[in-house]
Every structure is written in structure tokens, then in C-alpha cells.
Design an enzyme around this catalytic site. Sequence first.
Site, short mmCIF file in Angstrom:
data_model
loop_
_atom_site.label_atom_id
_atom_site.label_comp_id
_atom_site.label_asym_id
_atom_site.label_seq_id
_atom_site.Cartn_x
_atom_site.Cartn_y
_atom_site.Cartn_z
N GLY A 73 0.87 -1.17 0.00
CA GLY A 73 0.00 0.00 0.00
C GLY A 73 0.90 1.22 0.00
O GLY A 73 2.09 1.13 -0.33
N CYS A 129 -7.46 -7.39 0.98
CA CYS A 129 -6.45 -7.94 0.07
C CYS A 129 -5.83 -9.16 0.75
O CYS A 129 -4.94 -9.04 1.59
CB CYS A 129 -5.38 -6.90 -0.26
SG CYS A 129 -5.99 -5.53 -1.25
N LYS A 174 -14.91 -1.17 -3.31
CA LYS A 174 -14.08 -1.98 -4.20
C LYS A 174 -14.08 -3.42 -3.71
O LYS A 174 -13.63 -3.71 -2.60
CB LYS A 174 -12.65 -1.45 -4.26
CG LYS A 174 -11.78 -2.17 -5.29
CD LYS A 174 -10.43 -1.51 -5.47
CE LYS A 174 -9.65 -2.13 -6.61
NZ LYS A 174 -8.33 -1.47 -6.82
N GLY A 256 -9.35 -4.69 -14.22
CA GLY A 256 -8.63 -5.94 -14.44
C GLY A 256 -8.39 -6.23 -15.90
O GLY A 256 -9.33 -6.48 -16.66
N GLY A 257 -7.15 -6.14 -16.35
CA GLY A 257 -6.80 -6.53 -17.71
C GLY A 257 -7.20 -5.55 -18.79
O GLY A 257 -7.33 -5.94 -19.96
#
Length: 391
Positions: A73, A129, A174, A256-257
Site C-alpha cells: 500500500g 487484500c 471496491k 482488471g486486464g
Amino acid sequence: MADTSVTIGGLRFSNPVFVAAGCHTRDGATMASVARKGRPGALITKTIVSQPSPDVLPCFVPVKSGFINCVVGSSLPARQWFDQEIAAAKAGGATVIANLAGFYPAQAAELAAQAVAAGADAVELPTVCSHLREILEALYPGLVVELPGIYDTGPFVETLRAVKAAVDVPVIAKLSAVFLNNTVQWAQAAAEAGADAVACADALGPALAIDIETGEPLLGGPRGVGGLTGDALKPIAMRMVLEVAQTVALPVIGVGGVNSAEDAIEYFMAGACAVGVCTAGHLRGIEAYDKIITGIERWLDQRGYGSINDVRGLTIRRINARKEQGRQCITTPRFPELDASLCNACGICVRSCVFQALVVEDVAVVDRARCYGCGLCARVCPRKAFSLAYY
């Protein structure tokens, strides 16, 4: 030109590409530079916490179809963010979303209030996370990091409500480490707690890569694990976006991606109003953000769309049409059609056909007696010579 602006919780963003929390948002000066050169709609800070931690090094490694990181972080004190960094980012023209995490609800709320007082335009609150647990426990002997049960939304809801009560800007929930079949449960809980938007998703992990010459993990930390991002994450995050957009009346941000405009368009069609980009910027530089934005504008203009909303949720509408027409599960072959003018007889389709239904003469030829209708030839053809209608 098509309108690519986005509004979340009453806050307008100039375009739908947000720089997700990462090293391009590590401090105010960097954020200001990215804002000028990459022109994203928003920049999301590295996670601001009350007790910053150093990263275990090395912290990045590209892998096939993805990227693994063990970044903890922000390594900057929260006070520095509030006294200097957010203001520096804003001075450079950045729209700032403060990503933050507290050890308990009141602490998260206090961090959020201070971030907004310092100029943050919105707040992003991640769930958890999971790949950081062992790193933090190794950095601080005696610390026990309790991960919430994957079906227990209670602690996150409590924190989200505390943050919403403390600030008057949009708050984005999130969904980190929520990759199972309960995405909707978490999104609904976030909506009931007052979230203004939902972001799907975050790094998948713990993930591991190994140096086969030495046997060493390629990343630092106790076992060398980290969070998997990039291309490998996209199909999972896409499904999450679709599920949330189908069931929750909140803006959704796909993360993502996203390497290209086409990736972003897919997310929009799944129901997203914006996308978060991180790995592409790490691997290709700040210019990657601008290229994606420009590409979205060009794609919409070339097809005559007036705004993102014209394509947003298109896939949901297609899925609904399948249901209405009784075509949810087709079990008879749909044969690929070849545009001979596009075929250069390269043979890629032949090699990939496990049913041996293709041969190359002057062009590719489909043996319908053998064709299973799997659709792979249409997907692997580099010239898009095959077309395959679902119905």
C-alpha cells in the site's frame, strides 16, 4: 465526438478511464504528471493507511497473461497525504479518489474525512487484500491480521456506513478478494450501506511465480506471493461486473486486464460505466492511459455512437434476448461462415480444430459433417475471416 464523460454520485469525470491504485499514484507529484500526460478521468491513490509499511522487494514480476505484485500500500504517512500529496495531485489537474483502509470503522472514517478535507474528490474503500496477510504478519511480529469470512459482509458494511457518515463525496466500494459466486451478495450489501458505486475487482491471490534456475520465489516476502492482475484477471472481473450490473442499481467500475480500448468496451457492454487501469500503465508507461482513452473515443465515433451509454449494458440486453427467445442453451452446431477474401490459408484454424473439421485448399474449408460448432476457428483466426452467429 462521442461524449465519454461519466457521472458517479453526482461527480462528473471527463472520461471513463481511471488510474487504479498503484505506483503511478504513489504520491502527488507522480499523480500530477500522470494527469497531464495520460489525461485519465481520475487517479486513485495507493491505499492510505494509518500505519504505512515498506514494500517487500522485489515487488513486481510479469507472468504469462498477467502480472504479480506484492505492494503493500502507500509507504507514505497518512498525514503526508493530507498535508501535501493530495494537494500536489490536485494542483497538477488530477481528479483524486482516495483509496484508504482502516483497522476498524472509526479509523477508516477519520482517514476518509481527512482525505476529503485535503481535497479528495471521492473515496474508494476496498474489502480486503488476502495476499497481504502473511507479508504484514512477517513485517510486524506479533501482529495477527484477521481476514473476514468470504461470506461475512458485516464488517465491511459497518466500515462503509461509517465512511459514508463522515464524508459528503461519492464512496466507491471496491470488491477485493471477492471472486467466488457471492459477488452479488457483496454488491447488494454495499448498496444497502450507501455506496455510490461498486468496483470489480482487485488483485486475485495469493499467487506465486518461481525462478526455475534457483528455486527461489520471484517476489519478496515469506513465501514470495502476491496479487495477480492483468490479462488473466479480466474474464473473472468481467463476470463480476455483469453480475453486479444485472442486480444492483449502482454505477460499476470494471478493473482488471484493461490494455486497450477494446478491453474497456467489453467492460462497458457488461454494464460498467468506467474502467480502472493499472498493469498496462506499469508495463507500457503513462502514455498507455491516453492511448486507451483516445481509442475509446475513436471506437465510438467510427460506429456512430453518441456516448458510452449507447453501448453500456449491451451484453445484458443480448442475454435477456436469449432468454426471451428460448435460445439460452443451443445444442445443435452453428457452422462458421468464411469470408474467402479475408482468408490467406495460414492454417491456424486447422491446427486448432480438435474435431478435424477444417482443411486448407485455396482457402479454409469446413467439413460440416465433422464440425462440432465449438467456435474456436472464428476466435483464433488472426484476419477474422470466419464469422459465427449465436443464432
